[in-house]
Scaffold this motif. Structure first.
Motif, mmCIF file in Angstrom:
data_model
loop_
_atom_site.group_PDB
_atom_site.id
_atom_site.type_symbol
_atom_site.label_atom_id
_atom_site.label_comp_id
_atom_site.label_asym_id
_atom_site.label_seq_id
_atom_site.Cartn_x
_atom_site.Cartn_y
_atom_site.Cartn_z
ATOM 1 N N TRP A 41 0.816 -1.215 0.000
ATOM 2 C CA TRP A 41 0.000 0.000 0.000
ATOM 3 C C TRP A 41 0.849 1.263 0.000
ATOM 4 C CZ3 TRP A 41 -4.882 0.658 -1.233
ATOM 5 C CH2 TRP A 41 -5.768 -0.413 -1.118
ATOM 6 N N VAL A 42 2.074 1.187 0.495
ATOM 7 C CA VAL A 42 2.910 2.384 0.545
ATOM 8 C C VAL A 42 3.997 2.370 -0.530
ATOM 9 C CG1 VAL A 42 2.500 2.805 2.986
ATOM 10 C CG2 VAL A 42 4.412 1.350 2.316
ATOM 11 N N LEU A 48 -3.140 4.291 -3.322
ATOM 12 C CA LEU A 48 -3.137 5.411 -2.383
ATOM 13 C C LEU A 48 -2.113 6.486 -2.746
ATOM 14 C CD1 LEU A 48 -3.453 3.589 1.069
ATOM 15 C CD2 LEU A 48 -5.250 4.640 -0.299
ATOM 16 N N VAL A 49 -1.402 6.288 -3.840
ATOM 17 C CA VAL A 49 -0.412 7.282 -4.265
ATOM 18 C C VAL A 49 -1.114 8.607 -4.569
ATOM 19 C CG1 VAL A 49 1.178 7.927 -6.119
ATOM 20 C CG2 VAL A 49 1.254 5.636 -5.153
ATOM 21 N N ILE A 50 -0.545 9.712 -4.053
ATOM 22 C CA ILE A 50 -1.109 11.036 -4.297
ATOM 23 C C ILE A 50 -0.962 11.374 -5.778
ATOM 24 C CG2 ILE A 50 -0.949 13.492 -3.758
ATOM 25 C CD1 ILE A 50 -1.933 11.836 -1.424
ATOM 26 N N LYS A 51 -2.099 11.591 -6.432
ATOM 27 C CA LYS A 51 -2.085 11.889 -7.869
ATOM 28 C C LYS A 51 -2.381 13.359 -8.163
ATOM 29 C CE LYS A 51 -3.543 7.243 -9.311
ATOM 30 N NZ LYS A 51 -3.647 6.648 -7.975
ATOM 31 N N HIS A 52 -3.068 14.010 -7.242
ATOM 32 C CA HIS A 52 -3.455 15.405 -7.481
ATOM 33 C C HIS A 52 -3.130 16.260 -6.258
ATOM 34 C CE1 HIS A 52 -5.631 13.973 -11.002
ATOM 35 N NE2 HIS A 52 -6.234 13.078 -10.236
ATOM 36 N N VAL A 53 -2.567 17.433 -6.509
ATOM 37 C CA VAL A 53 -2.293 18.402 -5.445
ATOM 38 C C VAL A 53 -3.096 19.662 -5.752
ATOM 39 C CG1 VAL A 53 -0.570 19.822 -4.282
ATOM 40 C CG2 VAL A 53 0.027 17.505 -5.031
ATOM 41 N N LEU A 88 1.503 7.921 4.296
ATOM 42 C CA LEU A 88 2.763 8.489 4.776
ATOM 43 C C LEU A 88 3.037 9.907 4.276
ATOM 44 C CD1 LEU A 88 5.109 5.380 4.374
ATOM 45 C CD2 LEU A 88 3.945 6.169 6.439
ATOM 46 N N ALA A 89 2.070 10.527 3.634
ATOM 47 C CA ALA A 89 2.286 11.869 3.080
ATOM 48 C C ALA A 89 2.880 12.809 4.141
ATOM 49 C CB ALA A 89 0.971 12.436 2.566
ATOM 50 N N PRO A 90 4.037 13.419 3.867
ATOM 51 C CA PRO A 90 4.721 14.272 4.856
ATOM 52 C C PRO A 90 4.084 15.660 4.949
ATOM 53 C CG PRO A 90 5.970 14.248 2.823
ATOM 54 C CD PRO A 90 4.800 13.315 2.609
ATOM 55 N N ARG A 91 2.923 15.725 5.540
ATOM 56 C CA ARG A 91 2.160 16.974 5.564
ATOM 57 C C ARG A 91 2.904 18.094 6.293
ATOM 58 N NH1 ARG A 91 -3.313 15.293 8.170
ATOM 59 N NH2 ARG A 91 -1.844 14.177 9.490
ATOM 60 N N LYS A 92 3.431 17.797 7.482
ATOM 61 C CA LYS A 92 4.135 18.825 8.254
ATOM 62 C C LYS A 92 5.386 19.301 7.526
ATOM 63 C CE LYS A 92 1.256 19.025 11.612
ATOM 64 N NZ LYS A 92 0.399 20.237 11.729
ATOM 65 N N ARG A 93 6.069 18.370 6.895
ATOM 66 C CA ARG A 93 7.279 18.725 6.152
ATOM 67 C C ARG A 93 6.941 19.662 4.987
ATOM 68 N NH1 ARG A 93 12.712 19.576 5.869
ATOM 69 N NH2 ARG A 93 13.466 19.160 3.759
ATOM 70 N N ILE A 94 5.853 19.382 4.296
ATOM 71 C CA ILE A 94 5.424 20.242 3.184
ATOM 72 C C ILE A 94 5.067 21.632 3.706
ATOM 73 C CG2 ILE A 94 3.634 20.589 1.434
ATOM 74 C CD1 ILE A 94 3.536 17.533 1.118
ATOM 75 N N GLU A 95 4.361 21.690 4.830
ATOM 76 C CA GLU A 95 3.995 22.983 5.423
ATOM 77 C C GLU A 95 5.246 23.789 5.768
ATOM 78 O OE1 GLU A 95 1.561 22.003 8.745
ATOM 79 O OE2 GLU A 95 -0.148 21.335 7.527
ATOM 80 N N GLU A 96 6.232 23.126 6.368
ATOM 81 C CA GLU A 96 7.470 23.806 6.758
ATOM 82 C C GLU A 96 8.218 24.329 5.536
ATOM 83 O OE1 GLU A 96 9.525 20.833 8.932
ATOM 84 O OE2 GLU A 96 8.258 20.993 10.727
ATOM 85 N N ILE A 115 -8.458 9.257 -1.232
ATOM 86 C CA ILE A 115 -7.344 8.307 -1.174
ATOM 87 C C ILE A 115 -6.156 8.729 -2.034
ATOM 88 C CG2 ILE A 115 -8.872 6.361 -0.677
ATOM 89 C CD1 ILE A 115 -8.533 5.513 -3.611
ATOM 90 N N SER A 116 -6.320 9.764 -2.856
ATOM 91 C CA SER A 116 -5.201 10.117 -3.731
ATOM 92 C C SER A 116 -5.089 11.618 -3.995
ATOM 93 C CB SER A 116 -5.332 9.374 -5.073
ATOM 94 O OG SER A 116 -6.542 9.735 -5.723
#
Length: 279
Positions: A41-42, A48-53, A88-96, A115-116
């Motif tokens: 899954w990871v 679950l891979v992020i396809k859209h931002v 596992l999307a690094p949300r805090k890291r992206i914010e920083e 999911i994506s």
């Protein structure tokens, strides 16, 4: 008789041990399968891979630039696992990273949607004032309504419309306050009180931590003291203005012909007409 009891106890223990062993094997098997499933899954092949931002709230900032920062962080791996997924999307890291790269960002929040999809919600600082160097008038910065400096300013018709603060400051300006918050609030309080009286401030010069000059559209400078009571200084100024308006039949005429009005000396107000000595 004792041997019989020992034999029964031994067989009972063997059955319990066998049962526990089966349970342990079942649990180990389930955990192994879950581990394989989690690892799949990871991976970068997972659904679950992020396809859209998606970026929400960007006005002055480039949406594609924000997306590029996020996509770059989503390409990283943690050990053997791909982090660009909903788990596992690094949300805090992206914010920083976004706050570090874009000084215009006031707040940022990164959330996984569905999911994506990754949603980045940002709030930009609102340009309210222009903060410029007294020694280099072309060196200016944008500040919000609290005096917080968040970005260099490009002098244009739009930015020149902001109230300009002339201040002495050092090299590092962005991300700081070149005027203390307490003094800034006092200056704005006096400015707004003048506005309530129908007078618009065009430019503010911070001479020192104690002395500030506010130039109104008519051309006169009002000199105030940061250590004095704002209401008293305003009251004395308006009293003088009322008296001089009667003499000149127009306050605009008086203000246009006055170089400065100094209200720093308690009940005494000094002013200087253009080309004359102080009164």
């Amino acid at each position: 008789m004792m041997l019989g009891r020992d034999a029964l106890h031994s067989r009972s223990y063997a059955r319990k041990y066998k049962k526990r062993s089966k349970i342990f094997l079942w649990l180990a098997g389930i955990l192994f399968l879950l581990g394989i499933l989690f690892s799949w899954w990871v991976t970068d092949k997972s659904p679950l891979v992020i396809k859209h931002v998606e970026v929400v709230g960007a006005r002055a900032l480039s949406v594609s630039s924000i997306q590029d920062v996020a996509q770059n962080e989503l390409q990283h791996r943690y050990l053997m696992w791909h982090v660009g997924n909903a788990i596992l999307a690094p949300r805090k890291r992206i914010e920083e990273q976004l706050k570090e790269k874009f000084s215009l960002i006031k707040t940022v929040d990164v959330e996984v949607k569905g999911i994506s999809n990754l949603e980045i919600s940002i709030e930009e600082y609102e340009s309210t004032y222009l903060i410029c160097s007294q020694t280099d008038p072309s060196r200016c910065y944008l500040a919000d309504g609290t005096g917080y400096v968040f970005a260099p300013a490009i002098l244009s018709e739009e930015t020149r419309a902001y109230i300009r603060f002339n201040v002495t400051f050092g090299d590092e300006v962005v991300g700081s306050r070149v005027i203390s918050r307490n003094n800034f609030e006092k200056i704005i309080l006096f400015k707004e009180a003048l506005a309530d009286s129908g007078l618009s401030v065009q430019e503010i010069t911070v001479v020192s931590d104690q002395e500030v000059k506010l130039r109104i559209i008519e051309g006169a400078n009002i000199v105030i003291d940061m250590q004095s009571n704002i209401d008293e200084m305003l009251g004395n100024f308006l009293l003088l203005l009322a008296e001089e308006t009667e003499k000149n039949s127009s306050r605009e005429v008086f203000l246009e012909n006055t170089e400065y009005i100094d209200v720093r000396h308690g009940n005494k107000v000094f002013y200087k007409a253009r080309g004359e000595n102080a009164l």
